[in-house]
Scaffold this motif. Structure first.
Motif, mmCIF file in Angstrom:
data_model
loop_
_atom_site.group_PDB
_atom_site.id
_atom_site.type_symbol
_atom_site.label_atom_id
_atom_site.label_comp_id
_atom_site.label_asym_id
_atom_site.label_seq_id
_atom_site.Cartn_x
_atom_site.Cartn_y
_atom_site.Cartn_z
ATOM 1 N N ARG A 69 0.809 -1.213 0.000
ATOM 2 C CA ARG A 69 0.000 0.000 0.000
ATOM 3 C C ARG A 69 0.847 1.271 0.000
ATOM 4 O O ARG A 69 0.318 2.363 -0.199
ATOM 5 C CB ARG A 69 -0.929 -0.001 1.215
ATOM 6 N N LEU A 70 2.153 1.132 0.229
ATOM 7 C CA LEU A 70 3.009 2.318 0.311
ATOM 8 C C LEU A 70 3.040 3.085 -1.001
ATOM 9 O O LEU A 70 3.157 4.313 -1.014
ATOM 10 C CB LEU A 70 4.434 1.910 0.701
ATOM 11 N N PHE A 71 2.944 2.366 -2.126
ATOM 12 C CA PHE A 71 3.052 3.035 -3.426
ATOM 13 C C PHE A 71 1.879 3.967 -3.702
ATOM 14 O O PHE A 71 1.952 4.826 -4.584
ATOM 15 C CB PHE A 71 3.153 1.995 -4.555
ATOM 16 N N ALA A 72 0.783 3.815 -2.963
ATOM 17 C CA ALA A 72 -0.403 4.642 -3.212
ATOM 18 C C ALA A 72 -0.269 6.054 -2.638
ATOM 19 O O ALA A 72 -1.131 6.899 -2.870
ATOM 20 C CB ALA A 72 -1.638 3.965 -2.638
ATOM 21 N N ARG A 73 0.782 6.330 -1.878
ATOM 22 C CA ARG A 73 0.999 7.651 -1.285
ATOM 23 C C ARG A 73 2.400 8.145 -1.606
ATOM 24 O O ARG A 73 3.354 7.353 -1.598
ATOM 25 C CB ARG A 73 0.818 7.607 0.241
ATOM 26 N N ASP A 74 2.525 9.457 -1.855
ATOM 27 C CA ASP A 74 3.853 10.029 -2.018
ATOM 28 C C ASP A 74 4.468 10.258 -0.640
ATOM 29 O O ASP A 74 3.854 9.980 0.398
ATOM 30 C CB ASP A 74 3.808 11.319 -2.848
ATOM 31 N N ASP A 75 5.699 10.778 -0.609
ATOM 32 C CA ASP A 75 6.394 10.925 0.664
ATOM 33 C C ASP A 75 5.658 11.857 1.625
ATOM 34 O O ASP A 75 5.562 11.594 2.824
ATOM 35 C CB ASP A 75 7.822 11.440 0.430
ATOM 36 N N ALA A 76 5.130 12.955 1.094
ATOM 37 C CA ALA A 76 4.387 13.878 1.947
ATOM 38 C C ALA A 76 3.136 13.209 2.501
ATOM 39 O O ALA A 76 2.769 13.417 3.660
ATOM 40 C CB ALA A 76 4.019 15.135 1.158
ATOM 41 N N GLY A 77 2.481 12.406 1.670
ATOM 42 C CA GLY A 77 1.280 11.705 2.126
ATOM 43 C C GLY A 77 1.582 10.695 3.216
ATOM 44 O O GLY A 77 0.804 10.536 4.170
#
Length: 347
Positions: free
Chosen positions: A47-55
């Motif tokens: 699920r990590l790929f669904a958010r950018d670093d800020a997210g």
């Protein structure tokens, strides 16, 4: 300021050990030492790929209260180190999905993550977090979906399990043959009815939901959580009968009498609500029913002396809206029809 820092790669030039220490302190107990799931929470690496670093930084700090995840107000330096470490985690079964740009046969350009890709098909999670099932046609892709959906456990909301499709009849039914298979490795026995919506098939076993491309059988995502130790009754046997789908959400029950909502495109847990205390012999095995803005579910445990009920929950928040007890308490209407001591049980 935080978003600006997080958007620069240099800001994450942190010591891997510093990020690991942060992860072990606040994440590993729930999500496991490698991010693939632990005793108290699901795997997060897919699920990590669904958010950018800020997210991701915002998620760490704000949490997901409706899903039972607390926030952690840690300093900027620590959150940068933690996010950098999270980016090093990998699924135990799959490589991280690559980014792709494709042209469709209807003239669109889609960009996003290739959850699965072969020479003939593609399951794409676009940047707007929508799922696209695609089939290769020359150098482009043709969007596909279901010819007809089976959106609830009993088919349509009428519940008669009747299909109007007529391609299969008594003249050709003997020529049916398997097209694909998908194994649920941890399942002891299956009592699930698959649900199909927009070309995606959702199947379950105890505490697991798998989203499949109905045309190919390829897994798009799965949600898993550990089985509950100490249960009694049918829930202890690993039975789960399926999901309900409404809008962008999939609803299912867990073995220990919780009802949960998942994002139907990514499998992300959106909320988790306890229906009853499993330590009082409650469990849950049935497929919920989505109606209007509510999702309705019952519980299991009648053979173990529990007092049964149906309850409705708000689809957006998981908050209980109403509860109907199928067994009245002593003195309530209908209690005079019950004989013996069972009605006096403190449930």
């Amino acid at each position: 300021m935080l978003c600006s820092l997080l958007s620069t790669g240099a800001a994450f030039a942190q010591s891997p050990e510093a990020g690991r220490r942060q992860y072990e302190a606040i994440c590993s107990r729930c999500h496991g030492g490698d991010g693939n799931g632990g005793e108290l929470g699901p795997g997060i690496v897919t699920r990590l790929f669904a958010r950018d670093d800020a997210g991701l930084a915002t998620l760490v700090r704000d949490g997901l209260p409706a899903a039972g995840m607390p926030g952690f107000p840690i300093p900027d330096e620590d959150v940068r180190a933690l996010v950098a470490f999270l980016r090093t985690l990998r699924p135990t079964r799959d490589a991280a999905p690559p980014r792709v740009t494709v042209e469709t046969t209807d003239g669109r350009t889609l960009q996003g993550l290739a959850l699965n890709q072969t020479s003939s098909d593609l399951q794409l999670l676009s940047d707007d977090q929508r799922l696209h099932l695609l089939r290769k046609v020359g150098d482009r892709y043709r969007p596909v979906t279901s010819q007809a959906d089976w959106p609830t456990y009993n088919g349509q909301l009428g519940g008669n399990r009747w299909s109007t499709l007529d391609q299969i009849d008594k003249r050709n039914v003997t020529r049916l043959a398997p097209h694909w298979t998908y194994s649920l490795a941890a399942a002891s026995r299956l009592q699930v009815t698959p649900v199909v919506v927009d070309g995606v098939m959702y199947v379950t076993t105890a505490n697991e939901c798998h989203a499949l491309d109905a045309g190919t059988g390829r897994r798009i995502w799965d949600y898993r959580r550990p089985r509950t130790k100490g249960l009694v009754g049918d829930a202890a046997g690993g039975i789960n009968r399926g999901v309900a789908v409404a809008g962008d959400r999939v609803f299912m029950v867990t073995d220990h009498a919780h009802i949960i909502a998942l994002d139907r495109f990514t499998g992300t847990l959106l909320w988790d609500t306890e229906m009853a205390d499993w330590r009082q012999n409650y469990g849950a095995t049935s497929a919920p029913l989505a109606v209007g803005g509510l999702v309705v579910s019952g519980i299991s445990g009648g053979d173990e002396g529990v007092r049964g009920f149906l309850a409705a929950f708000d689809q957006a928040t998981g908050k209980e809206v109403w509860r109907f007890w199928t067994v009245p308490k002593r003195g309530e209407p209908g209690s005079e029809t019950w004989q013996g001591k069972d009605i006096d049980q403190p449930r």
